[in-house]
Structure formats: C-alpha cells, structure tokens
Write a protein that holds these residues in place. Structure first.
Motif, short mmCIF file in Angstrom:
data_model
loop_
_atom_site.label_atom_id
_atom_site.label_comp_id
_atom_site.label_asym_id
_atom_site.label_seq_id
_atom_site.Cartn_x
_atom_site.Cartn_y
_atom_site.Cartn_z
N SER A 55 -21.65 -41.65 5.80
CA SER A 55 -20.89 -40.83 4.80
C SER A 55 -20.53 -39.56 5.47
N ALA A 56 -19.63 -38.97 4.62
CA ALA A 56 -19.03 -37.66 5.17
C ALA A 56 -20.10 -36.62 5.45
N ASN A 57 -21.18 -36.82 4.56
CA ASN A 57 -22.34 -35.91 4.76
C ASN A 57 -23.12 -35.85 6.45
N TRP A 77 -19.44 -44.31 3.50
CA TRP A 77 -19.49 -44.49 2.10
C TRP A 77 -18.63 -43.12 1.50
N GLY A 78 -17.57 -43.11 1.04
CA GLY A 78 -16.84 -41.85 0.75
C GLY A 78 -15.45 -41.78 1.08
N VAL A 79 -14.52 -41.03 0.63
CA VAL A 79 -13.26 -41.06 1.08
C VAL A 79 -12.98 -40.10 2.38
N LEU A 103 -12.46 -43.63 -5.90
CA LEU A 103 -13.13 -42.23 -6.67
C LEU A 103 -11.95 -41.20 -7.07
N ARG A 237 -12.97 -29.80 0.35
CA ARG A 237 -14.07 -29.39 1.14
C ARG A 237 -14.12 -27.97 1.28
N HIS A 284 -21.18 -30.45 -5.44
CA HIS A 284 -20.50 -31.72 -4.80
C HIS A 284 -20.86 -32.89 -5.61
N SER A 287 -17.52 -37.26 -7.09
CA SER A 287 -17.29 -38.73 -7.33
C SER A 287 -18.74 -39.06 -8.06
N ARG A 293 -19.68 -44.23 -7.88
CA ARG A 293 -20.59 -44.33 -6.97
C ARG A 293 -20.82 -45.56 -6.72
N MET A 296 -17.59 -47.11 -5.05
CA MET A 296 -17.94 -46.86 -3.60
C MET A 296 -18.68 -47.70 -2.90
C1 8YV Z 1 -19.33 -37.92 -1.43
C2 8YV Z 1 -17.12 -37.15 -1.00
O1 8YV Z 1 -20.45 -37.19 -2.25
O2 8YV Z 1 -16.04 -39.16 -0.82
C3 8YV Z 1 -16.07 -38.15 -0.41
O3 8YV Z 1 -15.33 -37.67 0.59
O4 8YV Z 1 -17.15 -36.07 -0.87
C4 8YV Z 1 -18.00 -37.55 -2.05
O5 8YV Z 1 -17.30 -38.75 -2.73
C5 8YV Z 1 -19.55 -37.78 -0.08
O6 8YV Z 1 -18.96 -38.57 0.71
C6 8YV Z 1 -21.03 -37.88 0.21
O7 8YV Z 1 -21.21 -37.41 1.72
#
Ligand code: 8YV
Length: 318
Positions: A55-57, A77-79, A103, A237, A284, A287, A293, A296
C-alpha cells in the motif's frame, strides 16, 4: 493438492475489512513486516516470488523490487503510489496496479466534512460541549464562517478533485482549479498560478498526487495568499503542504484555518497544531469507510487474481 502461489506482503493491511485473512487463505504469503531483517528475509524467501502486495504506507522501493529476481507484478491497496518506485518496476517489466475510482467519493466527502468542520468550528464546538463548558459559563465558541456561496480553489483536478468540485455546485460555490495543465473537458476556471488561485479563493482544497513533484507545492507564499480568513484543506498527501510554513502562518495570523487528514510525518502531528483551535485534525481516514475499504480490498485482490490467471493486472497505474 494444488499449491498456492507465493506472494510477498510488505505490511499488514489491518485497515481493510478482511484483506490479511483473504490473502492468507488464497496465497502462500511471506509476511515481510514480521521479519526483523528484511534483507535476510528477501534473500531466503525471495526466489520464485512473482507478486508483491503493498500500500502507499509501505511502498515498494527499488531495493525491494531488485531483490526479487522473478517479480512480475506489484498490487497496491489504495490509489496513491508515490512510495512505489514505478520507474524501477517498469525498467524490469514489472506491472504496478493501484485501486483507483472506488475511493473517490469517500475522499471527496471527507474533504467537504473537513471544510465545514473548520468553517463552522465543529471540532471546537464539540470540545466545548464534551468538556461540560456549555451552560456552565456565559458565551459560546467564536462565530464561524458561512460555507455556501464562497469561492473554492482546488489544487489538482484529477478524479478526486473532480468529485470535490462537483459537490461545490450543491453549495452554490464558484470553483477554480490549479493543475499542471488546463483541462479542456471542464468548465471550471483554471489558474496557472497556484498563488493567484489562493489569492482568489476563500477555501483551498488540496487533492493532488503526492511524491517529489508536488512536495511543498503549497508553501508560505500560497498560504499567505489564501490569507487570514482562508481555510486550507488537505486530503491528498501531507508533504504537499510545507507543514512548518503552515504552522508559522497560522501562528502569525496570516492563515485562518487548516483542516487536515494527512500530515508531513504521519503519524506525527506538530504540537502547535494539536493545541490549536484553528486546526481540524484527522488520522488519514479519507477512504476509511467499510464500503470503500471493502471495494479497495476487492480491487486489489482482483488485480492479483487476474495477474496469476491472465498475466495482466486490471488497473495498472498510468
Ligand atoms: C489509504 C490512501 O489509507 O488510497 C490512498 O492512496 O491514502 C488511503 O486510501 C492508504 O493507501 C493506506 O496506505
């Protein structure tokens, strides 16, 4: 007995209804975040891995991508994907997918929630009631600001920016936007200069992509152009806004309010914002509805399934 395909999952997707469990049911998952020595884990388990879930995290940097000789797909998982080294992936012919569209509405809804919360002092009012001050003292919280009929500036008119702009019509707002390039398919006014957009706008909503190209796009000059009555909202962001400049502008009375779902160094929030009634702060959650969720999660899983069955992900990043 059929063997499950092996994948690497970079971090726990605990914010998704059932992604961790479904991945574990369908795949032989190397749970990378559980290994104290990532390099050693990749050396031991990396061979034969063709797909990464992230994910972006958590991202996927060049070091991770290049440590996996058989890698063919990264499913996020995420945009947002500014933490995935797409150039390094593409140089190796590795496909990268994200979860766009599903989302958009929830993030746009939250942007409006933040804007109204700041303008109408909803956080401050809630704190006032919860702390038992209402009725025990004379007076009330300071007067808020009317939302309807105001001028809305949008930084980044992509999918989410578009959805935010559409909602502006319901509030009788004039909408203008700043993008790298003017869009020919929308009637909203375009401002080539972000400072000019901020000067014109009552409210500025940040909805652009993250990454090096937009870091500190909203700087001191932009914030001061928005002015002492202005509200800046960020659902994009954290690093898009220069947070130090934001705090300074609020403290100096050069900016009215900040309503933020994202921060420069999540989950750290500057002390000055934590103590300020001029800030609305969320963790944060753009979404973070059950429906979105789940969508996604389903789309991330669909990308993974399609990759293993057809060799192609369904929603590749552009
Ligand atoms: C999520 C987001 O929390 O989709 C994204 O880019 O920032 C959020 O939907 C994120 O992807 C979690 O890392």
């Amino acid at each position: 007995m059929t063997t499950k395909p092996r994948i690497i999952q970079v971090g726990s997707l605990a914010g998704s209804p059932s992604a961790n469990q479904t991945l574990a049911d369908r795949y032989d998952v190397v749970e990378l975040w559980k290994f104290p020595d990532r390099k050693a884990a990749l050396a031991e388990h990396g061979k034969g891995i063709t797909a990464i879930v992230t994910s972006a995290n958590f991202g996927a940097n060049a070091e991770l991508i290049n440590a996996l000789p058989d890698l063919k797909a990264i499913c996020s998982w995420g945009v947002g994907y500014e933490t995935i080294d797409v150039a390094a992936a593409q140089a190796r012919g590795v496909q990268v997918s994200n979860t766009p569209d599903v989302l958009t509405d929830c993030v746009a809804d939250l942007a409006w929630g933040l804007l109204i919360a700041a303008a109408r002092r909803m956080g401050q009012g809630e704190r006032f009631v919860r702390s038992g001050q209402w009725g025990q003292i004379h007076g009330s919280i300071p007067l808020g600001m009317r939302v309807s009929g105001k001028k809305l500036g949008i930084v980044g008119l992509g999918r989410i920016g578009d959805a935010i702009a559409k909602r502006g019509a319901g509030f009788d707002m004039q909408v203008r936007y700043h993008n790298r390039r003017k869009r020919d398919d929308v009637a909203y006014g375009y401002e080539a200069s972000l400072v000019e957009l901020a000067r014109w706008a009552d409210f500025l909503i940040v909805a652009t992509v993250g990454g090096a190209g937009t870091r500190h796009l909203v700087n001191q000059e932009v914030l001061e152009a928005l002015g002492p009555k202005g509200i800046v909202v960020n659902i994009a962001r954290g690093p898009v806004i220069d947070e130090t400049a934001l705090v300074a502008a609020l403290e100096a009375g050069k900016l009215g309010w900040a309503a933020l779902d994202v921060f420069e160094h999540e989950p750290k929030v500057p002390q000055a914002l934590l103590g300020s009634d001029q800030a609305v702060l969320l963790p944060h959650i753009g979404s973070a509805t059950l429906e979105t969720r789940q969508d996604m999660e389903d789309l991330m899983l669909e990308n993974l399934r399609a990759f293993f069955e057809t060799g192609r992900v369904v929603t590749p990043v552009e």
